[in-house]
Design a protein around this motif. Structure first.
Motif, short mmCIF file in Angstrom:
data_model
loop_
_atom_site.label_atom_id
_atom_site.label_comp_id
_atom_site.label_asym_id
_atom_site.label_seq_id
_atom_site.Cartn_x
_atom_site.Cartn_y
_atom_site.Cartn_z
N UNK A 1 -5.37 2.24 -4.40
CA UNK A 1 -5.60 2.85 -3.08
C UNK A 1 -4.30 3.28 -2.42
N UNK A 2 -3.24 2.48 -2.58
CA UNK A 2 -1.93 2.84 -2.01
C UNK A 2 -1.38 4.09 -2.70
N UNK A 3 -1.48 4.14 -4.01
CA UNK A 3 -0.96 5.30 -4.74
C UNK A 3 -1.76 6.56 -4.42
N UNK A 4 -3.05 6.40 -4.16
CA UNK A 4 -3.89 7.55 -3.80
C UNK A 4 -3.80 7.88 -2.31
N UNK A 5 -2.97 7.10 -1.59
CA UNK A 5 -2.78 7.27 -0.15
C UNK A 5 -4.11 7.15 0.62
N UNK A 6 -4.95 6.21 0.17
CA UNK A 6 -6.22 5.93 0.84
C UNK A 6 -6.05 4.90 1.96
N UNK A 7 -4.89 4.25 2.02
CA UNK A 7 -4.64 3.23 3.03
C UNK A 7 -3.33 3.52 3.74
#
Length: 77
Positions: A58-64
């Motif tokens: 999620x961090x790498x996908x910038x979801x958070x």
């Protein structure tokens, strides 16, 4: 740097910060608490293989805004 648990409020150590940075950071968070509600901006993940995998993905996908892995399951709601 290894994580350290202290008596009183639970504080975990973190890489990239010195002892001088922490009081300044806490003060900044306090002063800007209405503009940047830090706790609401975090996404909590359990300290498990699945939780860590989701947090990183999620961090790498910038979801958070901030992926936070917590060691105590009761903190993840």
């Amino acid at each position: 740097m290894a994580s350290h648990l202290h008596q009183g409020p639970h504080v975990l150590g973190s890489w990239g910060f010195t002892g001088n940075d922490l009081p300044l950071g806490v003060d900044m968070l306090y002063r800007t608490r209405d503009k940047y509600p830090w706790l609401e901006m975090q996404t909590l993940y359990p300290f498990s293989e699945e939780g860590i995998g989701r947090a990183v993905a999620d961090a790498m996908a910038m979801k958070t805004v901030k992926s936070t892995i917590v060691p105590w399951p009761e903190l993840v709601g």
